[in-house]
Design an enzyme around this catalytic site. Structure first.
Site, short mmCIF file in Angstrom:
data_model
loop_
_atom_site.label_atom_id
_atom_site.label_comp_id
_atom_site.label_asym_id
_atom_site.label_seq_id
_atom_site.Cartn_x
_atom_site.Cartn_y
_atom_site.Cartn_z
N ARG A 1 24.61 75.09 42.58
CA ARG A 1 24.25 76.12 43.58
C ARG A 1 23.63 75.51 44.82
NH1 ARG A 1 23.63 81.24 41.19
NH2 ARG A 1 21.85 81.84 42.45
N TRP B 1 16.76 76.38 47.42
CA TRP B 1 17.63 76.16 48.58
C TRP B 1 16.85 76.77 49.74
CZ3 TRP B 1 22.61 74.32 49.86
CH2 TRP B 1 23.13 74.75 51.09
N ASN C 1 14.50 83.97 43.93
CA ASN C 1 15.73 83.67 44.67
C ASN C 1 16.00 84.89 45.55
OD1 ASN C 1 18.22 82.91 45.61
ND2 ASN C 1 19.32 83.47 43.74
N GLY C 2 16.12 84.68 46.86
CA GLY C 2 16.37 85.81 47.77
C GLY C 2 15.51 85.67 49.02
N CYS D 1 19.11 79.49 45.51
CA CYS D 1 18.14 79.01 44.53
C CYS D 1 18.62 79.28 43.11
CB CYS D 1 16.81 79.73 44.74
SG CYS D 1 16.21 79.59 46.42
N HIS E 1 56.81 81.53 76.05
CA HIS E 1 56.82 80.28 76.84
C HIS E 1 57.19 79.09 75.97
CE1 HIS E 1 55.18 82.39 80.28
NE2 HIS E 1 54.34 82.98 79.45
N LYS F 1 34.80 67.64 52.45
CA LYS F 1 34.02 68.83 52.79
C LYS F 1 33.21 68.59 54.06
CE LYS F 1 32.26 72.86 52.54
NZ LYS F 1 33.13 73.98 53.03
N GLU G 1 41.80 80.42 63.23
CA GLU G 1 41.15 80.13 61.94
C GLU G 1 42.12 80.40 60.79
OE1 GLU G 1 38.84 78.52 60.94
OE2 GLU G 1 38.44 79.20 58.91
N GLU H 1 45.51 73.95 55.73
CA GLU H 1 44.72 72.93 55.03
C GLU H 1 44.73 73.10 53.52
OE1 GLU H 1 40.45 72.83 55.61
OE2 GLU H 1 40.41 74.94 56.10
N LYS I 1 43.22 77.65 57.90
CA LYS I 1 43.07 77.93 56.47
C LYS I 1 44.37 77.74 55.73
CE LYS I 1 39.52 77.91 55.70
NZ LYS I 1 38.93 77.54 56.94
C1 AGP Z 1 37.43 74.06 57.55
O1 AGP Z 1 37.91 74.85 56.47
C2 AGP Z 1 37.22 72.62 57.17
N1 AGP Z 1 36.42 72.49 56.01
C3 AGP Z 1 36.75 71.78 58.36
O2 AGP Z 1 37.54 72.10 59.48
C4 AGP Z 1 35.26 71.98 58.77
O3 AGP Z 1 35.11 73.26 59.32
C5 AGP Z 1 34.91 70.93 59.82
O4 AGP Z 1 35.04 69.66 59.22
C6 AGP Z 1 33.49 71.09 60.38
O5 AGP Z 1 32.57 70.92 59.33
P1 AGP Z 1 31.04 71.37 59.62
O6 AGP Z 1 31.05 72.84 59.87
O7 AGP Z 1 30.30 70.99 58.38
O8 AGP Z 1 30.56 70.59 60.84
#
Ligand code: AGP
Length: 609
Positions: free
Chosen positions: A27, A74, A100-101, A2, A505, A604, A482, A489, A486
């Site tokens: 935000r 939010w 906010n909180g 928020c 293997h 995103k 993960e 990407e 990171k």
């Molecule tokens: C991860 O860093 C990426 N932004 C991407 O893999 C993301 O996690 C994936 O597109 C899933 O998005 P979501 O969690 O909004 O479903």
């Protein structure tokens, strides 16, 4: 998260309130509202949607007043709606508050106030604040706020005003940010610096436990009733830097925000020393849980990696088979599931097309759907039978960081909840894990405090290579997945993750010429195996970067570089081990001059197939 804005001075309040909210749009929010005091009464206008909607709703109206508060919401408790939007007022409408909180004990307070005859019009936690202040009010707003504040548990940044004690705004702060701005024509409150740019040249960040009394002449800050000298800073940031909280990129800001996000995710759901996990009104009750004989977890990308953590911990906690599925494969595979299957769908945005389609497929086959998402009322949230919100706040950087750790945390909470329902874990076991979950946010902060330089040095060595390998076993392997995503990407280094036992293997053929091998090594029962896998890579000229718990007596003998983490329960390791991997990706990307927040080819939220 928020946004709050407040003004009291010589000028009309409305222009700043609207412009201040606009500067806080980054935000994230789903509704907005204002409250302005003028000649003995408070006018309130609230609107779901964007600030432009609010402006349209008040167009042509004269809303005068030189004292006001405003808010962008939010949603955390209660759907986005006009009646859930802030500012909230007490039953008589004399006191207005923006917040906010998360007020953890709001249900208890609401019950007490309803018993005293106060009425509530929203589903929010916030609405208890103005009513509590009204209940304490005996003519002096400051005294009433201090008395009410003592009853609040949870996180809050709140600003309030009363038409019965006008001429001042009162701000209180616990964990959520609240900033005071000193202007030539009055004084200002804001959740964040961007709202103050162009209005003030100096500011004070209110500290936890402090109460600020703001008049048009000045601001007095109190701690336990005694006035204290404020720390005044010069406002030199430009808007772009301010929106990033002073960090160079949103990604770093969101990495560093994780202790706060984790606390918000836990807030009101666990209590230290208690064995109960409160996930709100889930339809997944004991009777339903009794019938579940399989769990399927479906997601994409980082969310898929969070599901993978769930697979390892749920099979340990619940002794139920757990399948982890990539949504784009699951949706076309005609998967075998039915009403005895619990399908857990994880998505930060709640709008990923493949994940939404996978949800629909599982629902069509009769499975109970539980969504874990960060966005209130998102498409996935609306389609699921049950929802757990991660409360990470808006995540702007394409690379998910705080979304991942809060997803994993929500998955732990759900695991404990299901274990309690199925009677699979004794209360003492659950309580031990809950107590450690409580400590995790501070342990994440300790990594930032103690290991940032070590991690940055590791990243800058890795950044000189075009390939990198991440290895681990059990939960360490899952986090390695993960870490590889990171790095890949946002730095464009070709990174892959492997189960450490799998190296021999085939992949070992690629371990040459000091290629980076990032080795996550925390799982005690597998440490010997892991050490021998690391040795396999080291003897073939791999450059070993190890992530281990502090006090590990062996790792430094087989690794070239070590990042030591605060110790935690092996089961909870992913929340900590992922932090250095996020930072390695970030600093490697910065060194390679990549576009950290908006990496090439990526979006995103992937709302198309
Ligand atoms: C991860 O860093 C990426 N932004 C991407 O893999 C993301 O996690 C994936 O597109 C899933 O998005 P979501 O969690 O909004 O479903």
């Amino acid at each position: 998260m928020c946004g709050i804005a407040g003004y009291i001075g010589e000028k009309q309040a409305l222009p700043f309130l609207i412009n201040g909210l606009k500067k806080l749009e980054y935000r994230g929010y789903d509704s907005a509202g204002i409250a302005i005091y003028h000649e003995g009464r408070i006018e309130v206008r609230r609107q779901t949607g964007k600030i432009a909607e609010l402006e349209r709703s008040i167009a042509g109206q004269t809303i005068e007043g030189t004292q006001g508060i405003a808010h962008t919401r939010w949603a955390t408790h209660g759907v986005p709606s006009n009646r859930n939007s802030h500012p909230h007022r007490d039953t008589d409408g004399h006191i207005a508050v923006v917040h906010n909180g998360i007020i953890e004990n709001y249900l208890e307070l609401r019950g007490e106030l309803e018993d005293k005859g106060y009425t509530f019009t929203s589903e929010t936690d916030t609405e208890v604040i103005p009513n509590l202040i009204a209940d304490c009010f005996k003519g002096d707003l400051l005294a009433a706020v201090e008395e009410a504040k003592a009853r609040l548990r949870g996180s809050y940044a709140a600003v309030c005003m009363s038409q019965d004690d006008p001429g001042r705004l009162i701000g209180i702060r616990q964990d959520s940010p609240l900033i005071i701005g000193y202007g030539d024509d009055g004084n200002y409150f804001a959740s964040d610096i961007p709202a103050l740019i162009g209005y003030v040249k100096s500011y004070t960040v209110l500290k936890n436990g402090e109460t600020a009394v703001m008049t048009k002449e000045g601001v007095t800050i109190y701690v336990d009733g005694s006035a204290v000298e404020p720390e005044v800073e010069a406002l030199t940031m430009d808007l772009d830097a301010a929106e990033k909280g002073g960090y160079e990129h949103f990604m770093l800001k969101e990495i560093i925000e994780q202790p706060r996000a984790l606390k918000d995710c836990l807030s009101g759901r666990i209590s230290y020393g208690k064995h109960v996990v409160d996930l709100g009104e889930l339809k997944l009750n004991a009777a339903k849980m009794e019938k579940i004989n399989k769990i399927v977890m479906v997601a994409c990308g980082t969310a898929y990696h969070a599901c993978y953590v769930g697979r390892y911990i749920y099979e340990k906690m619940l002794r139920i088979p757990v399948e982890v599925e990539i949504a784009s494969e699951f949706r076309y595979r005609d998967p075998i599931l039915d009403e005895k299957t619990l399908t857990i769908v994880v998505s930060q945005s709640g709008e990923t097309a493949d994940t939404l389609a996978a949800l629909a497929e599982a629902k069509r086959k009769g499975s109970h759907i539980l969504a874990i998402t960060n966005v209130w009322e998102s498409s996935i949230a609306r389609e699921a039978h049950d929802v757990i919100y991660t409360r990470a706040g808006l995540e702007i950087a394409v690379a998910s960081t705080k979304a991942y750790t809060t997803q994993v945390l929500a998955i732990y909470l759900l695991g404990l909840y299901m274990a309690e329902l199925k009677g699979k874990m004794i209360r003492r076991e659950i309580q031990t894990i809950i107590n450690e979950l409580y400590r995790l946010p501070d342990k994440v902060q300790k990594i930032f405090d103690d290991q940032l330089d070590t991690i940055k040095a590791m990243a800058e060595k890795i950044a000189d290579h075009e390939d990198a390998f991440f290895i681990g076993r059990d939960l360490d392997y899952v986090v390695a997945l993960e870490g590889a995503l990171k790095l890949k990407e946002i730095s464009y280094i070709h990174a892959e993750a492997y189960a450490a036992g799998e190296l021999k293997h085939g992949t070992l053929a690629l371990i040459v010429d000091q290629v980076p091998v990032i080795s996550v090594c925390t799982q005690k029962i597998l440490e010997e195996k892991m050490i021998s896998n690391i040795k396999e890579a080291q003897t073939r000229d791999g450059q070993i970067f190890a992530i281990a718990f502090e006090g590990d007596p062996v790792i430094s003998s087989v690794a070239d570089h070590v990042c030591y983490l605060p110790k935690t329960n092996d089961l909870l390791a992913p929340i900590l081990t992922v932090i250095p991997l996020q930072l390695i990706a970030y600093y490697a990307s910065v060194k390679r001059g990549a576009d950290v927040d908006k990496p090439r080819n990526l979006a995103k939220s992937v709302t198309v197939e």
